[in-house]
Design an enzyme around this catalytic site. Structure first.
Site, PDB file in Angstrom:
ATOM      1  N   GLU A 192     -46.248  26.880  21.870  1.00 30.30           N
ATOM      2  CA  GLU A 192     -47.203  26.023  21.639  1.00 30.30           C
ATOM      3  C   GLU A 192     -47.317  25.491  19.978  1.00 30.30           C
ATOM      4  O   GLU A 192     -46.905  26.343  19.218  1.00 30.30           O
ATOM      5  CB  GLU A 192     -48.610  26.618  22.001  1.00 30.30           C
ATOM      6  CG  GLU A 192     -48.600  26.705  23.420  1.00 30.30           C
ATOM      7  CD  GLU A 192     -49.999  27.039  24.059  1.00 30.30           C
ATOM      8  OE1 GLU A 192     -50.053  26.665  25.230  1.00 30.30           O
ATOM      9  OE2 GLU A 192     -50.681  27.708  23.414  1.00 30.30           O
ATOM     10  N   CYS A 237     -49.296  23.433  13.029  1.00 29.12           N
ATOM     11  CA  CYS A 237     -49.258  25.211  13.026  1.00 29.12           C
ATOM     12  C   CYS A 237     -48.017  25.260  14.053  1.00 29.12           C
ATOM     13  O   CYS A 237     -48.181  24.773  15.102  1.00 29.12           O
ATOM     14  CB  CYS A 237     -50.369  25.496  13.527  1.00 29.12           C
ATOM     15  SG  CYS A 237     -50.469  27.447  13.779  1.00 29.12           S
ATOM     16  N   CYS A 265     -44.588  37.566  21.247  1.00 28.00           N
ATOM     17  CA  CYS A 265     -44.634  38.220  20.010  1.00 28.00           C
ATOM     18  C   CYS A 265     -44.613  39.827  20.363  1.00 28.00           C
ATOM     19  O   CYS A 265     -45.070  40.426  21.631  1.00 28.00           O
ATOM     20  CB  CYS A 265     -46.103  38.029  19.421  1.00 28.00           C
ATOM     21  SG  CYS A 265     -46.041  39.116  17.569  1.00 28.00           S
ATOM     22  N   CYS A 300     -50.780  43.071  18.373  1.00 28.20           N
ATOM     23  CA  CYS A 300     -52.183  43.063  18.068  1.00 28.20           C
ATOM     24  C   CYS A 300     -53.128  42.889  19.080  1.00 28.20           C
ATOM     25  O   CYS A 300     -53.046  41.961  20.016  1.00 28.20           O
ATOM     26  CB  CYS A 300     -52.405  41.811  16.880  1.00 28.20           C
ATOM     27  SG  CYS A 300     -51.217  42.106  15.387  1.00 28.20           S
ATOM     28  N   CYS A 329     -55.224  39.573  19.748  1.00 29.34           N
ATOM     29  CA  CYS A 329     -54.566  38.181  19.945  1.00 29.34           C
ATOM     30  C   CYS A 329     -54.001  37.860  21.120  1.00 29.34           C
ATOM     31  O   CYS A 329     -53.186  38.775  21.878  1.00 29.34           O
ATOM     32  CB  CYS A 329     -53.357  38.395  18.921  1.00 29.34           C
ATOM     33  SG  CYS A 329     -52.430  36.697  18.999  1.00 29.34           S
ATOM     34  N   GLY A 353     -45.966  33.950  17.716  1.00 26.75           N
ATOM     35  CA  GLY A 353     -44.874  34.871  17.187  1.00 26.75           C
ATOM     36  C   GLY A 353     -45.155  35.402  15.481  1.00 26.75           C
ATOM     37  O   GLY A 353     -46.157  35.173  15.015  1.00 26.75           O
ATOM     38  N   SER A 384     -46.989  33.160   7.416  1.00 27.28           N
ATOM     39  CA  SER A 384     -48.142  34.301   7.673  1.00 27.28           C
ATOM     40  C   SER A 384     -47.648  35.386   8.512  1.00 27.28           C
ATOM     41  O   SER A 384     -46.838  35.046   9.500  1.00 27.28           O
ATOM     42  CB  SER A 384     -49.419  33.489   8.645  1.00 27.28           C
ATOM     43  OG  SER A 384     -50.189  34.791   8.728  1.00 27.28           O
ATOM     44  N   SER A 424     -51.953  39.062   7.333  1.00 33.79           N
ATOM     45  CA  SER A 424     -53.133  39.061   8.020  1.00 33.79           C
ATOM     46  C   SER A 424     -53.415  40.788   7.811  1.00 33.79           C
ATOM     47  O   SER A 424     -52.797  41.537   8.364  1.00 33.79           O
ATOM     48  CB  SER A 424     -52.496  38.984   9.461  1.00 33.79           C
ATOM     49  OG  SER A 424     -52.140  37.697   9.608  1.00 33.79           O
ATOM     50  N   ASN A 458     -57.016  42.109   7.864  1.00 34.77           N
ATOM     51  CA  ASN A 458     -58.031  42.274   9.073  1.00 34.77           C
ATOM     52  C   ASN A 458     -58.837  43.504   9.050  1.00 34.77           C
ATOM     53  O   ASN A 458     -59.645  43.698  10.177  1.00 34.77           O
ATOM     54  CB  ASN A 458     -57.402  42.236  10.529  1.00 34.77           C
ATOM     55  CG  ASN A 458     -56.593  40.689  10.679  1.00 34.77           C
ATOM     56  OD1 ASN A 458     -57.167  39.878   9.848  1.00 34.77           O
ATOM     57  ND2 ASN A 458     -55.635  40.408  11.505  1.00 34.77           N
ATOM     58  N   CYS A 518     -56.593  30.004  16.186  1.00 37.39           N
ATOM     59  CA  CYS A 518     -55.897  31.557  15.740  1.00 37.39           C
ATOM     60  C   CYS A 518     -56.186  32.274  16.808  1.00 37.39           C
ATOM     61  O   CYS A 518     -57.193  32.485  17.217  1.00 37.39           O
ATOM     62  CB  CYS A 518     -56.388  31.784  14.423  1.00 37.39           C
ATOM     63  SG  CYS A 518     -56.529  31.046  13.100  1.00 37.39           S
TER      64      CYS A 518
HETATM   65  N1  SAH Z   1     -48.086  36.991  13.318  1.00 35.61           N
HETATM   66  C1  SAH Z   1     -48.263  36.250  12.019  1.00 35.61           C
HETATM   67  C2  SAH Z   1     -48.612  34.933  12.559  1.00 35.61           C
HETATM   68  C3  SAH Z   1     -50.008  34.526  13.293  1.00 35.61           C
HETATM   69  S1  SAH Z   1     -50.979  33.808  12.379  1.00 35.61           S
HETATM   70  C4  SAH Z   1     -49.423  37.099  11.626  1.00 35.61           C
HETATM   71  O1  SAH Z   1     -49.939  37.902  12.264  1.00 35.61           O
HETATM   72  O2  SAH Z   1     -49.996  36.568  10.752  1.00 35.61           O
HETATM   73  C5  SAH Z   1     -52.427  34.102  13.486  1.00 35.61           C
HETATM   74  C6  SAH Z   1     -53.469  34.370  12.508  1.00 35.61           C
HETATM   75  O3  SAH Z   1     -54.803  34.354  13.315  1.00 35.61           O
HETATM   76  C7  SAH Z   1     -53.536  35.848  12.105  1.00 35.61           C
HETATM   77  O4  SAH Z   1     -54.101  35.958  10.793  1.00 35.61           O
HETATM   78  C8  SAH Z   1     -54.356  36.706  12.894  1.00 35.61           C
HETATM   79  O5  SAH Z   1     -54.872  37.957  12.449  1.00 35.61           O
HETATM   80  C9  SAH Z   1     -55.280  35.593  13.396  1.00 35.61           C
HETATM   81  N2  SAH Z   1     -55.885  35.789  14.807  1.00 35.61           N
HETATM   82  C10 SAH Z   1     -54.952  36.423  15.847  1.00 35.61           C
HETATM   83  N3  SAH Z   1     -55.940  36.367  17.020  1.00 35.61           N
HETATM   84  C11 SAH Z   1     -57.240  36.016  16.577  1.00 35.61           C
HETATM   85  C12 SAH Z   1     -58.232  35.496  17.288  1.00 35.61           C
HETATM   86  N4  SAH Z   1     -58.645  35.759  18.458  1.00 35.61           N
HETATM   87  N5  SAH Z   1     -59.457  34.787  16.370  1.00 35.61           N
HETATM   88  C13 SAH Z   1     -59.266  34.554  15.317  1.00 35.61           C
HETATM   89  N6  SAH Z   1     -58.086  34.867  14.555  1.00 35.61           N
HETATM   90  C14 SAH Z   1     -57.254  35.496  15.207  1.00 35.61           C
END
Ligand code: SAH
Length: 359
Positions: A97, A110, A117, A121, A124, A166, A198, A221, A223, A340
């Site tokens: 996507e 994006c 992936c 996490c 996600c 990913g 990212s 990220s 978090n 995201c």
């Molecule tokens: N794998 C990379 C690229 C993905 S970026 C990374 O982890 O950075 C996606 C971003 O969205 C990341 O910052 C992740 O923490 C955030 N993310 C993932 N799931 C989410 C969700 N359900 N709501 C909001 N942000 C989310």
């Protein structure tokens, strides 16, 4: 070996340097590579015969060795806020996507770097797929070519964020080649500050990215502010904890205007404590950075939720009051599951709300 046995290569896997070498190896002038690049990006020709300033002989030779790496659009959904989510079908029928987001004057794209992936996490949606495979360089850049075709004439993609499906730094070599191609003058001509990678926090890859002098912004990220919480949310933290991650970030050379972005997903009752905000300030002390707060985006079956807007503002204000640059990411495309953490194969639209009955 007979010619038909030679497997066709994706020409978009080639950087300009590699294509130049190919040209000279085939008795062509080096500048031909630059010329061909101009047709591949961002114009996105669909046949080598469209390259009108290239000889028929070279067109035929290219067509015998290469394909153009086109992606089939499996679906295309438009959000009420104007963003568009594409599902692209790869040659092996897997899907990825890509999300196109309008701003006032330009578009941000994006892109995905892997099918699924491996990082796991727990908040996600993409993680639920597991890792199916890396995307090739050509598959990464082609997302920009395909999305660019969908724009109205005169509009163009101005920023590309590697924040789709990913973990980009888990597919390092293809990522780096894609960044190089996107920056090529004769191609998309995007400058480094328009490209953002990212990562979930692969510390050695962050160091390598810095050491290799890769020209792109880095977003990390984070978090969470304690290892206990971060490990629960992001298994990668078991390998490189917060201290190890921030150590690697401190090695990224801070140029004049360059700052690392720390992404911080706000999940109610999990990462959004006001004490967490104060701890975040302490953790980031001395780092040239900014924080991008992302209220959690829900998806079917997701275990978390976003805090109320007033709480999000309170969290942000604590950072601002202590001199930490903090922005709020207004997530686009939530109604089409394009925000995201909402990207997943075969994600269906939730069924429409049943009509409320009156009387
Ligand atoms: N794998 C990379 C690229 C993905 S970026 C990374 O982890 O950075 C996606 C971003 O969205 C990341 O910052 C992740 O923490 C955030 N993310 C993932 N799931 C989410 C969700 N359900 N709501 C909001 N942000 C989310």
């Amino acid at each position: 070996m007979p010619e038909f046995a030679v497997p066709m290569e994706n020409i978009k896997d080639y950087t300009l340097a590699a294509l130049t070498e190919w040209m000279t190896g085939h008795g062509e002038k080096p500048f031909r590579a630059r010329q061909v690049f101009g047709w591949l990006y961002p114009r996105g020709i669909t046949g080598f015969q469209e390259m009108t300033n290239v000889s028929k002989a070279l067109q035929a030779e290219l067509a015998a060795h290469f394909h153009l790496g086109g992606l089939a659009t499996a679906s295309r959904r438009q959000s009420s806020d104007g963003s568009v989510k594409f599902a692209f079908r790869l040659a092996d029928a897997r899907q990825i996507e890509t999300v196109l987001m309008p701003n006032n004057t330009h578009y941000t794209l994006c892109v995905s770097t892997q099918v699924g992936c491996a990082m796991g996490c727990d908040f996600c949606a993409t993680a639920r797929m597991g890792l199916e495979r890396n995307l090739g360089t050509g598959e990464i850049v082609q997302q920009a070519v395909e999305a660019g075709r969908a724009l109205e004439p005169g509009k163009r993609i101005r920023n590309i964020v590697f924040m789709g499906m990913g973990e980009p730094l888990h597919n390092y070599d293809n990522l780096v080649r894609a960044l190089e191609i996107l920056q090529e003058d004769n191609g998309f001509g995007l400058s480094a500050r328009r490209l953002t990678v990212s990562t979930c926090g692969l510390a050695p890859a962050i160091r390598r990215f810095a050491r290799d002098g890769i020209r792109a912004n880095l977003a990390v990220s984070l978090n969470a502010v304690t290892d206990a919480v971060r490990t629960r949310l992001m298994p990668v933290n078991k390998r490189w904890n917060i201290a190890a991650l921030l150590d690697a970030c401190r090695e990224v050379p801070a140029g004049n205007r360059y700052r690392i972005t720390f992404e911080y997903v706000l999940m109610e009752g999990v990462t959004d404590g006001l004490a967490d905000a104060r701890q975040l300030v302490r953790l980031l002390h001395g780092l040239k950075c900014k924080v991008n707060l992302i209220p959690f985006n829900a998806y079917p079956g997701s275990p978390y939720r976003a805090p109320p807007p007033a709480h999000v503002r309170a969290f942000q204000q604590i950072l601002l009051d202590r001199g930490v640059l903090a922005t709020l990411r207004i997530s686009k495309g939530q109604d089409i599951q394009a925000a995201c953490g909402q990207l997943i194969r075969g994600q269906q639209a939730p069924p429409p709300e049943p009509m409320a009955r009156t009387g």
